[in-house]
Design an enzyme around this catalytic site. Structure first.
Site, mmCIF file in Angstrom:
data_model
loop_
_atom_site.group_PDB
_atom_site.id
_atom_site.type_symbol
_atom_site.label_atom_id
_atom_site.label_comp_id
_atom_site.label_asym_id
_atom_site.label_seq_id
_atom_site.Cartn_x
_atom_site.Cartn_y
_atom_site.Cartn_z
ATOM 1 N N HIS A 60 85.721 59.106 -46.654
ATOM 2 C CA HIS A 60 86.602 59.261 -47.818
ATOM 3 C C HIS A 60 87.394 57.995 -48.144
ATOM 4 O O HIS A 60 87.810 57.806 -49.278
ATOM 5 C CB HIS A 60 87.512 60.477 -47.621
ATOM 6 C CG HIS A 60 86.767 61.755 -47.800
ATOM 7 N ND1 HIS A 60 87.094 62.695 -48.743
ATOM 8 C CD2 HIS A 60 85.663 62.234 -47.169
ATOM 9 C CE1 HIS A 60 86.222 63.700 -48.682
ATOM 10 N NE2 HIS A 60 85.354 63.445 -47.725
ATOM 11 N N HIS A 188 78.302 67.204 -40.878
ATOM 12 C CA HIS A 188 78.783 68.589 -41.027
ATOM 13 C C HIS A 188 78.384 69.478 -39.847
ATOM 14 O O HIS A 188 78.486 70.697 -39.927
ATOM 15 C CB HIS A 188 78.300 69.172 -42.362
ATOM 16 C CG HIS A 188 78.936 68.514 -43.543
ATOM 17 N ND1 HIS A 188 78.436 68.547 -44.815
ATOM 18 C CD2 HIS A 188 80.079 67.763 -43.620
ATOM 19 C CE1 HIS A 188 79.221 67.873 -45.633
ATOM 20 N NE2 HIS A 188 80.227 67.370 -44.932
HETATM 21 C C1 HEM Z 1 77.023 64.408 -48.961
HETATM 22 C C2 HEM Z 1 78.146 64.627 -49.589
HETATM 23 C C3 HEM Z 1 79.283 65.346 -48.935
HETATM 24 C C4 HEM Z 1 79.968 66.399 -49.438
HETATM 25 C C5 HEM Z 1 79.725 67.057 -50.788
HETATM 26 C C6 HEM Z 1 80.949 66.785 -48.470
HETATM 27 C C7 HEM Z 1 81.843 67.816 -48.621
HETATM 28 C C8 HEM Z 1 82.689 68.272 -47.635
HETATM 29 C C9 HEM Z 1 83.588 69.376 -47.788
HETATM 30 C C10 HEM Z 1 83.770 70.193 -49.067
HETATM 31 C C11 HEM Z 1 84.218 69.557 -46.614
HETATM 32 C C12 HEM Z 1 85.245 70.648 -46.279
HETATM 33 C C13 HEM Z 1 86.610 70.259 -46.842
HETATM 34 C C14 HEM Z 1 87.553 71.426 -46.723
HETATM 35 O O1 HEM Z 1 87.327 72.425 -47.392
HETATM 36 O O2 HEM Z 1 88.536 71.327 -45.947
HETATM 37 C C15 HEM Z 1 83.719 68.574 -45.700
HETATM 38 C C16 HEM Z 1 84.116 68.471 -44.389
HETATM 39 C C17 HEM Z 1 83.703 67.453 -43.563
HETATM 40 N N1 HEM Z 1 82.889 66.407 -43.906
HETATM 41 FE FE1 HEM Z 1 81.832 66.210 -45.623
HETATM 42 N N2 HEM Z 1 80.855 65.958 -47.400
HETATM 43 C C18 HEM Z 1 79.857 65.053 -47.639
HETATM 44 C C19 HEM Z 1 79.498 64.015 -46.817
HETATM 45 C C20 HEM Z 1 80.129 63.707 -45.630
HETATM 46 C C21 HEM Z 1 79.940 62.490 -44.892
HETATM 47 C C22 HEM Z 1 79.073 61.323 -45.353
HETATM 48 C C23 HEM Z 1 80.695 62.592 -43.759
HETATM 49 C C24 HEM Z 1 80.908 61.606 -42.652
HETATM 50 C C25 HEM Z 1 80.146 60.599 -42.411
HETATM 51 C C26 HEM Z 1 81.328 63.890 -43.785
HETATM 52 C C27 HEM Z 1 82.102 64.393 -42.778
HETATM 53 C C28 HEM Z 1 82.765 65.593 -42.824
HETATM 54 C C29 HEM Z 1 83.485 66.155 -41.703
HETATM 55 C C30 HEM Z 1 83.542 65.581 -40.291
HETATM 56 C C31 HEM Z 1 84.093 67.316 -42.165
HETATM 57 C C32 HEM Z 1 85.021 68.231 -41.364
HETATM 58 C C33 HEM Z 1 86.428 67.618 -41.430
HETATM 59 C C34 HEM Z 1 87.493 68.324 -40.619
HETATM 60 O O3 HEM Z 1 87.222 69.312 -39.938
HETATM 61 O O4 HEM Z 1 88.664 67.859 -40.658
HETATM 62 N N3 HEM Z 1 80.985 64.521 -44.943
HETATM 63 N N4 HEM Z 1 82.806 67.788 -46.348
#
Ligand code: HEM
Length: 341
Positions: A60, A188
């Site tokens: 992000h 994820h």
């Molecule tokens: C491909 C496009 C992506 C989308 C649309 C996306 C979307 C999201 C969304 C909606 C959440 C949950 C947010 C919430 O409701 O609290 C999330 C969580 C997360 N995403 Fe993604 N994401 C993407 C790519 C990535 C990438 C590239 C990474 C890291 C390299 C990543 C790592 C994470 C992690 C680790 C969480 C959990 C965070 C936590 O538990 O604090 N995501 N993502």
């Protein structure tokens, strides 16, 4: 119930951390990186949910105008308090206190942007039990602007379809391939998501294919109606990390699926889940709709070692996205130097 799920997840991430001792105690010759490492180890041991948060922060921050620490700002001279933290697509971002603590330890010897990518790297190492590791160098400069609307225009949404994701990753400012999109989506396998981020998968005319038992289990723990009551609870991103009761209701048996049942581990379990339609976001499921991406999902499902290595490479590329507006080394990661006093 959702709270229970999150608690189960936290406990499990602690167990995963303990199981991942091989990653703990890594040393760096570089003093800044060594200090970051020690603080990240402490922070995850104390509060395991910051591990996934730190990995997500790398995406992000670096996705929006490069790695410039702009996601950490509470206010700027140009944006006021309407900074990236307020963006819809930044819902649930966390880990800021860990970055603040590290900044207090390293002072002016590193930018907030450097601290952030080092911390995300160490979190990935620890959560993968030492299987995902990469080297990074410092030298990033901190930015002095941070806009919520710019972040929402740049970060992908969980409701994107495949072509939107492909365009977003392939944009000139990013330059990521479809393969890298599939690789990075594997993040994820850890962390949590709010109901509002996957509500489109639970009911209504636009529901994208999702396993019916998994969907029913999600509806049971987080009924979509909660949103209209102003509540937005969380569930684990990965059914592997949910309670046994949830797994039973979702007909999710990690062992039968060939998934390591250890909760909280950053691994290739995401690919097993996605190919079973037991995955939260539309943006995860749509990877199945493109033949090349679908082939990669199969490949990473069948080859954990390849995914570990490709994920590390993609994280290096992400962590090195140039800071377009990097200007200073901030005194506090939450304020530009102009607004520090
Ligand atoms: C491909 C496009 C992506 C989308 C649309 C996306 C979307 C999201 C969304 C909606 C959440 C949950 C947010 C919430 O409701 O609290 C999330 C969580 C997360 N995403 Fe993604 N994401 C993407 C790519 C990535 C990438 C590239 C990474 C890291 C390299 C990543 C790592 C994470 C992690 C680790 C969480 C959990 C965070 C936590 O538990 O604090 N995501 N993502």
């Amino acid at each position: 119930m959702a709270k229970l799920n999150t608690t189960v997840l936290s406990l499990c991430v602690v167990l995963a951390f303990l199981a991942g001792q091989s990653a703990a105690g890594r040393y760096y010759a570089d003093k800044v990186q060594d200090k970051v490492r020690k603080e990240v180890e402490k922070a995850i041991a104390y509060n395991p949910s910051v591990g996934p948060a730190l990995v997500r922060l790398v995406f992000h921050d670096c996705w929006v105008n490069g790695c410039d620490g702009s996601v950490l700002l509470d206010k700027t001279p140009t944006d006021g308090t309407n900074t990236e933290k307020k963006a819809v697509n930044n819902i649930g971002l966390a880990g800021f206190e860990v970055i603040d603590t590290i900044k207090q330890k390293v002072g002016g010897s590193a930018s907030c942007a450097d601290i952030l990518v080092f911390a995300g790297r160490d979190a990935a190492d620890i959560l993968s039990g030492g299987k995902i590791f990469y080297t990074l160098t410092g030298g990033r400069k901190d930015g002095v602007s941070s806009s919520a609307s710019a972040a929402d225009a740049t970060l992908p949404s969980s409701t994107f379809d495949f072509s939107q994701l492909q365009d977003n990753f392939g944009a000139a400012s990013h330059g990521f391939t479809v393969e890298e999109l599939v690789v990075l989506s594997g993040a994820h396998s850890i962390g949590v998501a709010h109901l509002s981020s996957y509500q489109d998968r639970l009911a209504g005319a636009d529901v994208t294919p999702i396993d019916s038992s998994y969907q029913a289990a999600l509806i049971k723990v987080t009924p979509p109606g909660l949103l209209t009551q102003g509540q937005d609870p969380t569930v684990p991103n990965n059914a592997r990390d949910a309670s046994s009761a949830f797994q039973k209701a979702a007909a999710y048996d990690p062992v039968k699926l060939g998934v390591n049942p250890t909760r909280g581990v950053l691994d290739n379990s995401y690919y097993h889940n996605t190919l079973e339609n037991k995955v939260l976001f539309k943006s995860d499921w749509v990877l199945r709709t493109d033949s090349f991406a679908a082939g990669k999902l199969e490949e990473y499902k069948n080859n954990a070692t390849e995914w570990n290595s490709d994920f590390a490479d993609a994280m290096v590329k992400l962590s090195n996205l140039p800071a377009l507006q990097g200007k200073e080394i901030r005194k506090s990661c939450r304020f530009t130097n102009q607004q520090y006093y």
